[in-house]
Motif scaffolding. Structure first.
Motif, PDB file in Angstrom:
ATOM      1  N   LYS A 236       1.717   4.051   7.606  1.00 20.44           N
ATOM      2  CA  LYS A 236       2.266   5.393   7.494  1.00 20.44           C
ATOM      3  C   LYS A 236       2.734   5.700   6.067  1.00 20.44           C
ATOM      4  CE  LYS A 236       3.752   5.681  12.327  1.00 20.44           C
ATOM      5  NZ  LYS A 236       4.901   5.882  13.256  1.00 20.44           N
ATOM      6  N   ARG A 237       2.958   4.673   5.288  1.00 20.89           N
ATOM      7  CA  ARG A 237       3.346   4.838   3.897  1.00 20.89           C
ATOM      8  C   ARG A 237       2.445   3.981   3.015  1.00 20.89           C
ATOM      9  NH1 ARG A 237       5.712   8.453   5.730  1.00 20.89           N
ATOM     10  NH2 ARG A 237       7.924   9.047   5.512  1.00 20.89           N
ATOM     11  N   LYS A 238       2.324   4.400   1.783  1.00 19.39           N
ATOM     12  CA  LYS A 238       1.491   3.672   0.837  1.00 19.39           C
ATOM     13  C   LYS A 238       2.141   2.344   0.469  1.00 19.39           C
ATOM     14  CE  LYS A 238      -0.641   4.111  -3.709  1.00 19.39           C
ATOM     15  NZ  LYS A 238      -0.774   4.955  -4.924  1.00 19.39           N
ATOM     16  N   LEU A 239       1.339   1.315   0.385  1.00 28.60           N
ATOM     17  CA  LEU A 239       1.836  -0.008   0.021  1.00 28.60           C
ATOM     18  C   LEU A 239       2.172  -0.026  -1.474  1.00 28.60           C
ATOM     19  CD1 LEU A 239       2.311  -2.903   1.171  1.00 28.60           C
ATOM     20  CD2 LEU A 239       0.079  -3.486   0.226  1.00 28.60           C
ATOM     21  N   VAL A 240       3.396  -0.391  -1.802  1.00 23.65           N
ATOM     22  CA  VAL A 240       3.859  -0.433  -3.191  1.00 23.65           C
ATOM     23  C   VAL A 240       4.040  -1.886  -3.592  1.00 23.65           C
ATOM     24  CG1 VAL A 240       5.624   0.321  -4.819  1.00 23.65           C
ATOM     25  CG2 VAL A 240       5.027   1.772  -2.859  1.00 23.65           C
ATOM     26  N   PRO A 241       3.219  -2.421  -4.502  1.00 22.14           N
ATOM     27  CA  PRO A 241       3.283  -3.846  -4.844  1.00 22.14           C
ATOM     28  C   PRO A 241       4.648  -4.329  -5.350  1.00 22.14           C
ATOM     29  CG  PRO A 241       1.217  -2.903  -5.599  1.00 22.14           C
ATOM     30  CD  PRO A 241       2.038  -1.757  -5.108  1.00 22.14           C
ATOM     31  N   ILE A 281      16.869 -14.011   8.818  1.00 20.68           N
ATOM     32  CA  ILE A 281      15.647 -13.922   9.630  1.00 20.68           C
ATOM     33  C   ILE A 281      14.992 -12.553   9.472  1.00 20.68           C
ATOM     34  CG2 ILE A 281      14.791 -13.855  12.005  1.00 20.68           C
ATOM     35  CD1 ILE A 281      16.817 -16.032  12.686  1.00 20.68           C
ATOM     36  N   ALA A 282      15.793 -11.488   9.464  1.00 22.46           N
ATOM     37  CA  ALA A 282      15.243 -10.142   9.313  1.00 22.46           C
ATOM     38  C   ALA A 282      14.589  -9.963   7.950  1.00 22.46           C
ATOM     39  CB  ALA A 282      16.352  -9.103   9.511  1.00 22.46           C
ATOM     40  N   LEU A 283      15.209 -10.493   6.892  1.00 17.16           N
ATOM     41  CA  LEU A 283      14.622 -10.357   5.559  1.00 17.16           C
ATOM     42  C   LEU A 283      13.334 -11.165   5.423  1.00 17.16           C
ATOM     43  CD1 LEU A 283      17.841 -10.498   3.345  1.00 17.16           C
ATOM     44  CD2 LEU A 283      16.446  -8.500   3.891  1.00 17.16           C
ATOM     45  N   VAL A 284      13.306 -12.362   5.987  1.00 21.30           N
ATOM     46  CA  VAL A 284      12.081 -13.158   5.946  1.00 21.30           C
ATOM     47  C   VAL A 284      10.978 -12.465   6.744  1.00 21.30           C
ATOM     48  CG1 VAL A 284      11.049 -15.334   6.676  1.00 21.30           C
ATOM     49  CG2 VAL A 284      13.252 -15.339   5.520  1.00 21.30           C
ATOM     50  N   THR A 285      11.336 -11.892   7.886  1.00 24.80           N
ATOM     51  CA  THR A 285      10.357 -11.142   8.686  1.00 24.80           C
ATOM     52  C   THR A 285       9.784  -9.970   7.896  1.00 24.80           C
ATOM     53  OG1 THR A 285      11.522 -11.748  10.723  1.00 24.80           O
ATOM     54  CG2 THR A 285      10.018  -9.867  10.826  1.00 24.80           C
ATOM     55  N   ALA A 286      10.670  -9.265   7.170  1.00 20.33           N
ATOM     56  CA  ALA A 286      10.198  -8.147   6.351  1.00 20.33           C
ATOM     57  C   ALA A 286       9.249  -8.630   5.265  1.00 20.33           C
ATOM     58  CB  ALA A 286      11.401  -7.427   5.735  1.00 20.33           C
ATOM     59  N   MET A 287       9.553  -9.775   4.654  1.00 20.41           N
ATOM     60  CA  MET A 287       8.662 -10.309   3.619  1.00 20.41           C
ATOM     61  C   MET A 287       7.308 -10.703   4.203  1.00 20.41           C
ATOM     62  SD  MET A 287      11.092 -12.604   1.116  1.00 20.41           S
ATOM     63  CE  MET A 287       9.679 -12.932   0.059  1.00 20.41           C
ATOM     64  N   VAL A 288       7.322 -11.310   5.384  1.00 18.77           N
ATOM     65  CA  VAL A 288       6.067 -11.710   6.023  1.00 18.77           C
ATOM     66  C   VAL A 288       5.226 -10.476   6.358  1.00 18.77           C
ATOM     67  CG1 VAL A 288       5.075 -12.763   8.096  1.00 18.77           C
ATOM     68  CG2 VAL A 288       6.976 -13.884   6.911  1.00 18.77           C
ATOM     69  N   MET A 289       5.858  -9.435   6.893  1.00 19.07           N
ATOM     70  CA  MET A 289       5.126  -8.209   7.208  1.00 19.07           C
ATOM     71  C   MET A 289       4.552  -7.579   5.943  1.00 19.07           C
ATOM     72  SD  MET A 289       7.743  -6.566  10.032  1.00 19.07           S
ATOM     73  CE  MET A 289       6.765  -5.079  10.222  1.00 19.07           C
ATOM     74  N   TYR A 290       5.345  -7.599   4.875  1.00 20.92           N
ATOM     75  CA  TYR A 290       4.864  -7.012   3.621  1.00 20.92           C
ATOM     76  C   TYR A 290       3.681  -7.802   3.077  1.00 20.92           C
ATOM     77  CZ  TYR A 290       4.698  -5.653  -1.258  1.00 20.92           C
ATOM     78  OH  TYR A 290       4.269  -5.221  -2.493  1.00 20.92           O
ATOM     79  N   MET A 291       3.770  -9.139   3.064  1.00 21.11           N
ATOM     80  CA  MET A 291       2.676  -9.957   2.539  1.00 21.11           C
ATOM     81  C   MET A 291       1.415  -9.804   3.393  1.00 21.11           C
ATOM     82  SD  MET A 291       3.927 -11.104  -0.167  1.00 21.11           S
ATOM     83  CE  MET A 291       2.528 -12.137  -0.623  1.00 21.11           C
ATOM     84  N   ARG A 292       1.602  -9.656   4.703  1.00 20.46           N
ATOM     85  CA  ARG A 292       0.445  -9.471   5.588  1.00 20.46           C
ATOM     86  C   ARG A 292      -0.241  -8.140   5.279  1.00 20.46           C
ATOM     87  NH1 ARG A 292      -0.321  -7.282  10.797  1.00 20.46           N
ATOM     88  NH2 ARG A 292      -1.995  -8.323  11.977  1.00 20.46           N
ATOM     89  N   ALA A 293       0.585  -7.077   5.099  1.00 18.31           N
ATOM     90  CA  ALA A 293       0.009  -5.772   4.766  1.00 18.31           C
ATOM     91  C   ALA A 293      -0.667  -5.813   3.393  1.00 18.31           C
ATOM     92  CB  ALA A 293       1.109  -4.707   4.790  1.00 18.31           C
ATOM     93  N   TRP A 294      -0.047  -6.499   2.440  1.00 15.12           N
ATOM     94  CA  TRP A 294      -0.656  -6.604   1.106  1.00 15.12           C
ATOM     95  C   TRP A 294      -1.976  -7.360   1.161  1.00 15.12           C
ATOM     96  CZ3 TRP A 294      -1.691 -11.088  -1.652  1.00 15.12           C
ATOM     97  CH2 TRP A 294      -2.104 -10.892  -2.984  1.00 15.12           C
ATOM     98  N   TYR A 295      -2.031  -8.422   1.978  1.00 23.37           N
ATOM     99  CA  TYR A 295      -3.266  -9.217   2.109  1.00 23.37           C
ATOM    100  C   TYR A 295      -4.388  -8.360   2.676  1.00 23.37           C
ATOM    101  CZ  TYR A 295      -6.361 -13.064   3.322  1.00 23.37           C
ATOM    102  OH  TYR A 295      -7.450 -13.901   3.423  1.00 23.37           O
ATOM    103  N   LYS A 296      -4.067  -7.531   3.684  1.00 19.25           N
ATOM    104  CA  LYS A 296      -5.092  -6.664   4.283  1.00 19.25           C
ATOM    105  C   LYS A 296      -5.581  -5.631   3.284  1.00 19.25           C
ATOM    106  CE  LYS A 296      -3.847  -6.971   9.172  1.00 19.25           C
ATOM    107  NZ  LYS A 296      -3.422  -6.196  10.361  1.00 19.25           N
ATOM    108  N   LYS A 297      -4.656  -5.045   2.504  1.00 16.95           N
ATOM    109  CA  LYS A 297      -5.035  -4.028   1.533  1.00 16.95           C
ATOM    110  C   LYS A 297      -5.866  -4.622   0.403  1.00 16.95           C
ATOM    111  CE  LYS A 297      -2.856  -0.468   3.324  1.00 16.95           C
ATOM    112  NZ  LYS A 297      -3.544   0.776   3.752  1.00 16.95           N
ATOM    113  N   SER A 298      -5.550  -5.880   0.031  1.00 19.46           N
ATOM    114  CA  SER A 298      -6.283  -6.510  -1.069  1.00 19.46           C
ATOM    115  C   SER A 298      -7.733  -6.764  -0.738  1.00 19.46           C
ATOM    116  CB  SER A 298      -5.601  -7.820  -1.481  1.00 19.46           C
ATOM    117  OG  SER A 298      -5.645  -8.750  -0.390  1.00 19.46           O
ATOM    118  N   ASP A 299      -8.060  -6.870   0.559  1.00 20.38           N
ATOM    119  CA  ASP A 299      -9.449  -7.054   0.976  1.00 20.38           C
ATOM    120  C   ASP A 299     -10.241  -5.755   0.813  1.00 20.38           C
ATOM    121  OD1 ASP A 299      -8.902  -9.633   1.556  1.00 20.38           O
ATOM    122  OD2 ASP A 299      -8.631  -9.300   3.719  1.00 20.38           O
TER     123      ASP A 299
END
Length: 299
Positions: A236-241, A281-299
Motif C-alpha cells: 500500500k506504500r512505496k518501499l523506502v530503502p 519482538i515487535a521491532l525484530v518482526t518489523a525488520m523481518v517484514m521490511y527485509m522480506r518486502a525489500w527482497y521481493k522488490k529487489s527481484d
C-alpha cells in the motif's frame, strides 16, 4: 476626476485559516498539558513528610545517630553513616573529646561489627550497611524494611569494658524514596518512645510519572515501527530503502532507554517480561517484514 479606491487585501483561503486555528489549538493544548504535568509532579513530590529532626540530647543517655546514605535494592542493603553522641559523663567538654574508648554494637549486626570511637578524639561518622528486606523484582512498586535496629555502647577497654544502652535516632533522606521511622522498645510505639527503630522505605510517587513516560516511549517505538512497515509489506506504500537503518536504530535504542528508568530495575524484572521483551519482538518482526518486502522488490 477619477477617485482611486485603496487596494483590498484578499482574505486568506479557508484551508490556511483552518490550519492556523488547528496549529494554535495544538499549541494551547500542549501548554495546558505541560503545565498540568508540572503541577502534578510538584504535588506528588511533596507527598511524603520529611523525617522529624532527631533528638540528640545526650544528657540522660547515649544517642546513636543513623544517617541514611544509599539504598542498594538488588543487594537488599541500606548504606548508612553512624555517629555516636556520648552521655555527658563520657564526654570531656573542655577538649570536646571522648574520655574513654567507646564502641557501638548494633543489633542486628552491621557489616563492620563493632564501630570503634577511640578515647581522646572527637567521634566521626562511620560508614556501614544494614539489611533492608524487599523484592526489587516488582519495581517500581517495591518497598524495603529493616529489622528492629537497636544499639549498645561498650565503654572502656580490656576486661573493664561495660555495656551501656543507647537510643537510636535516624536522620537524612534518600532521593526518590519516602522514608518512615517506627519507634519500638520499652517506651512503646503509642507513647512515641522506645530506644529502637524500624526504617521503612517506599518509592516516591513523583518518579512514577517519569517511569510511565518511559514505558509509553518504549510502547510507541514498537507501534510506530509496525505502523510504518505493514503498509510497505502489503504494497500500500512505496518501499523506502533508508528505513532499514531506522528499524535497526530503534532496536538498539530499547536497552539504553530501559536502563534509563529511575532505580535501575534488575534484569528480568516484571517490566522486562511484560514490556521490554515484547517491544524487542515487535521491532525484530518489523525488520523481518521490511527485509522480506525489500527482497521481493529487489527481484
Amino acid at each position: 476626476m477619477t477617485v482611486e479606491t485603496p487596494p483590498t487585501h484578499a482574505a486568506p483561503p479557508p484551508k490556511k485559516r483552518s490550519g492556523l486555528l488547528v496549529g494554535i489549538g495544538v499549541l494551547v493544548a500542549f501548554i495546558v498539558v505541560y503545565g498540568l504535568s508540572l503541577f502534578g509532579f510538584h504535588v506528588l513530590g511533596e507527598s511524603a513528610a520529611p523525617l522529624k529532626a532527631p533528638d540528640l540530647n545526650a544528657a540522660d543517655d547515649t544517642v546513636v545517630l543513623i544517617r541514611l546514605d544509599e539504598l542498594k535494592t538488588v543487594a537488599n542493603r541500606l548504606a548508612v553513616k553512624v555517629l555516636v553522641y556520648p552521655k555527658e559523663e563520657m564526654w570531656d567538654s573542655r577538649l570536646d573529646v571522648l574520655k574513654q574508648d567507646t564502641a557501638v554494637r548494633m543489633d542486628p549486626p552491621n557489616d563492620l561489627g563493632d564501630l570503634v570511637y577511640p578515647a581522646g578524639k572527637s567521634p566521626a561518622q562511620v560508614a556501614t550497611t544494614v539489611d533492608a528486606h524487599g523484592d526489587p523484582e516488582i519495581w517500581p512498586f517495591d518497598s524495603y524494611k529493616t529489622d528492629t535496629l537497636s544499639a549498645d555502647v561498650l565503654v572502656g577497654s580490656g576486661d573493664d569494658r561495660k555495656y551501656k544502652p543507647a537510643r537510636v535516632e535516624v536522620a537524612g533522606k534518600l532521593e526518590g524514596w519516602d522514608v518512615s521511622v517506627q519507634r519500638v522498645g520499652e517506651g512503646g510505639q503509642e507513647a512515641g518512645g522506645g530506644d529502637s527503630v524500624i526504617i521503612t522505605l517506599h518509592r516516591s510517587k513523583a518518579p512514577l510519572i517519569f517511569d510511565l513516560g518511559i514505558c509509553l516511549v518504549l510502547f510507541a517505538l514498537a507501534a510506530l515501527a509496525l505502523a510504518v512497515v505493514i503498509p510497505m509489506a502489503t504494497g500500500k506504500r512505496k518501499l523506502v530503502p533508508p528505513f532499514g537503518g531506522w528499524f535497526a536504530a530503534l532496536l538498539f535504542a530499547v536497552i539504553p532507554i530501559r536502563n534509563f528508568l529511575p532505580g535501575a530495575p534488575p534484569p528480568g524484572a516484571w517490566i522486562d517480561q511484560a514490556l521490554v521483551i515484547w517491544v524487542l519482538i515487535a521491532l525484530v518482526t518489523a525488520m523481518v517484514m521490511y527485509m522480506r518486502a525489500w527482497y521481493k522488490k529487489s527481484d
